[in-house]
Design a protein around this motif. Structure first.
Motif, PDB file in Angstrom:
ATOM      1  N   HIS A  43       0.827  -1.206   0.000  1.00  0.00           N
ATOM      2  CA  HIS A  43       0.000   0.000   0.000  1.00  0.00           C
ATOM      3  C   HIS A  43       0.859   1.254   0.000  1.00  0.00           C
ATOM      4  N   LYS A  44       1.801   1.268   0.949  1.00  0.00           N
ATOM      5  CA  LYS A  44       2.653   2.437   1.157  1.00  0.00           C
ATOM      6  C   LYS A  44       3.502   2.761  -0.063  1.00  0.00           C
ATOM      7  N   ASN A  45       3.768   1.744  -0.877  1.00  0.00           N
ATOM      8  CA  ASN A  45       4.675   1.925  -2.000  1.00  0.00           C
ATOM      9  C   ASN A  45       3.965   1.936  -3.351  1.00  0.00           C
ATOM     10  N   GLY A  46       2.674   2.200  -3.318  1.00  0.00           N
ATOM     11  CA  GLY A  46       1.912   2.299  -4.565  1.00  0.00           C
ATOM     12  C   GLY A  46       1.820   0.983  -5.321  1.00  0.00           C
ATOM     13  N   MET A  47       1.874  -0.140  -4.587  1.00  0.00           N
ATOM     14  CA  MET A  47       1.844  -1.446  -5.248  1.00  0.00           C
ATOM     15  C   MET A  47       0.595  -2.236  -4.849  1.00  0.00           C
ATOM     16  N   GLN A  48      -0.506  -1.497  -4.604  1.00  0.00           N
ATOM     17  CA  GLN A  48      -1.740  -2.148  -4.137  1.00  0.00           C
ATOM     18  C   GLN A  48      -2.191  -3.264  -5.071  1.00  0.00           C
ATOM     19  N   ARG A  49      -1.898  -3.106  -6.353  1.00  0.00           N
ATOM     20  CA  ARG A  49      -2.430  -4.090  -7.299  1.00  0.00           C
ATOM     21  C   ARG A  49      -1.872  -5.501  -7.085  1.00  0.00           C
ATOM     22  N   PHE A  50      -0.789  -5.598  -6.292  1.00  0.00           N
ATOM     23  CA  PHE A  50      -0.221  -6.928  -6.034  1.00  0.00           C
ATOM     24  C   PHE A  50      -0.851  -7.598  -4.811  1.00  0.00           C
ATOM     25  N   ILE A  51      -1.670  -6.854  -4.048  1.00  0.00           N
ATOM     26  CA  ILE A  51      -2.262  -7.432  -2.842  1.00  0.00           C
ATOM     27  C   ILE A  51      -3.213  -8.566  -3.222  1.00  0.00           C
ATOM     28  N   SER A  52      -2.923  -9.752  -2.672  1.00  0.00           N
ATOM     29  CA  SER A  52      -3.680 -10.978  -3.002  1.00  0.00           C
ATOM     30  C   SER A  52      -3.791 -11.178  -4.507  1.00  0.00           C
ATOM     31  N   ASN A  53      -2.832 -10.738  -5.237  1.00  0.00           N
ATOM     32  CA  ASN A  53      -2.880 -10.828  -6.699  1.00  0.00           C
ATOM     33  C   ASN A  53      -1.449 -10.971  -7.229  1.00  0.00           C
ATOM     34  N   TYR A  54      -0.854 -12.131  -6.899  1.00  0.00           N
ATOM     35  CA  TYR A  54       0.529 -12.352  -7.314  1.00  0.00           C
ATOM     36  C   TYR A  54       0.571 -12.768  -8.790  1.00  0.00           C
ATOM     37  N   PRO A  55       1.630 -12.386  -9.484  1.00  0.00           N
ATOM     38  CA  PRO A  55       1.732 -12.751 -10.901  1.00  0.00           C
ATOM     39  C   PRO A  55       1.795 -14.277 -11.080  1.00  0.00           C
ATOM     40  N   PRO A  56       1.495 -14.761 -12.275  1.00  0.00           N
ATOM     41  CA  PRO A  56       1.518 -16.215 -12.508  1.00  0.00           C
ATOM     42  C   PRO A  56       2.928 -16.790 -12.424  1.00  0.00           C
ATOM     43  N   ASP A  57       2.986 -18.104 -12.169  1.00  0.00           N
ATOM     44  CA  ASP A  57       4.279 -18.794 -12.030  1.00  0.00           C
ATOM     45  C   ASP A  57       4.841 -19.100 -13.419  1.00  0.00           C
ATOM     46  N   LYS A  58       5.068 -18.063 -14.189  1.00  0.00           N
ATOM     47  CA  LYS A  58       5.531 -18.263 -15.566  1.00  0.00           C
ATOM     48  C   LYS A  58       6.828 -17.488 -15.785  1.00  0.00           C
ATOM     49  N   ILE A  59       7.818 -18.168 -16.362  1.00  0.00           N
ATOM     50  CA  ILE A  59       9.089 -17.503 -16.651  1.00  0.00           C
ATOM     51  C   ILE A  59       8.925 -16.757 -17.970  1.00  0.00           C
TER      52      ILE A  59
END
Ligand SMILES: [Zn+2]
Length: 222
Positions: A43-59
């Motif tokens: 939240h503090k770092n403007g990265m709210q979009r990652f909360i409970s929304n981790y990127p897929p396990d894809k290289i």
């Protein structure tokens, strides 16, 4: 230590990050600080979009986030731990690297891992560093981005030189801060050799240098 954002645009902040690497970093951070503290940090770092929304396990290269986000996470962790920032960042780097190594073939395939073990220790280290460099080059080739990594022989040490380091993209500080990469290198070297090595970051882009540089001792810690 005071970490701030560079006033001038750092082009490295615009380099896409890899989906799985951001995912592993977020999972590692969650494991270390707990879900709630991580949410506050994001939240503090403007990265709210990652909360409970981790990127897929894809290289693969992300279309949604860049080195800027990765650097924000790494520096948020350093700030969270304060005095212990260096040691905890190294631990973070190691935890975040384990799943990549578990995939065996992200850095090395199984056949080469067995063959490499017959090489002298110094060449085993060089092989690990070159594998990391080659894999990054392969990944970024699709967008014609030069990852600008080089490996240099410095006598009793190898130097891993990265001119587009993701850990400090867009940041400014007065000491090297890319300790997470010490963890990544340590974990990768340990995975292959079963040994621990002295690794130091000797230059940092966040201090105005052209590259982030880590030196790795060619002999293992006793
Ligand atoms: Zn860096």
């Amino acid at each position: 230590m005071n970490i701030t954002n560079k006033l001038a645009l750092d082009p490295v902040t615009q380099v896409p990050q890899i989906d799985a690497y951001m995912r592993y970093a977020l999972i590692a951070a969650e494991e270390m600080v707990g879900k709630q503290a991580l949410e506050i940090m994001l939240h503090k770092n403007g990265m709210q979009r990652f909360i409970s929304n981790y990127p897929p396990d894809k290289i693969k290269l992300s279309t949604d986030f860049t080195h800027k986000d990765y650097a924000n996470l790494c520096t948020a962790l350093i700030e969270f731990y304060g005095e212990a920032g260096k040691d905890e960042s190294i631990r973070f780097g190691r935890i975040a690297t384990k799943p990549a190594l578990a995939k065996q073939g992200v850095f090395f395939n199984v056949a080469s891992r067995t063959a490499i073990k017959f090489l002298p220790l110094s060449l085993q280290i060089k092989t690990v560093l070159e594998s990391i460099k080659n894999d990054l080059e392969k990944l970024y080739k699709e967008i014609d981005h030069d990852v600008s990594v080089s490996i240099e022989d410095r006598g009793d040490k190898w130097a891993y030189i990265d001119r587009s380091c993701a850990l400090c993209a867009g940041k400014e500080t007065d000491v090297p801060i890319c300790w997470g990469w010490v963890g990544t290198l340590s974990e990768s070297l340990n995975w292959l050799t079963g040994k621990e090595f002295e690794i130091d970051q000797v230059e940092c882009r966040a201090m105005g240098e052209k590259a982030c540089v880590w030196e790795i001792c060619k002999t293992a810690k006793k």
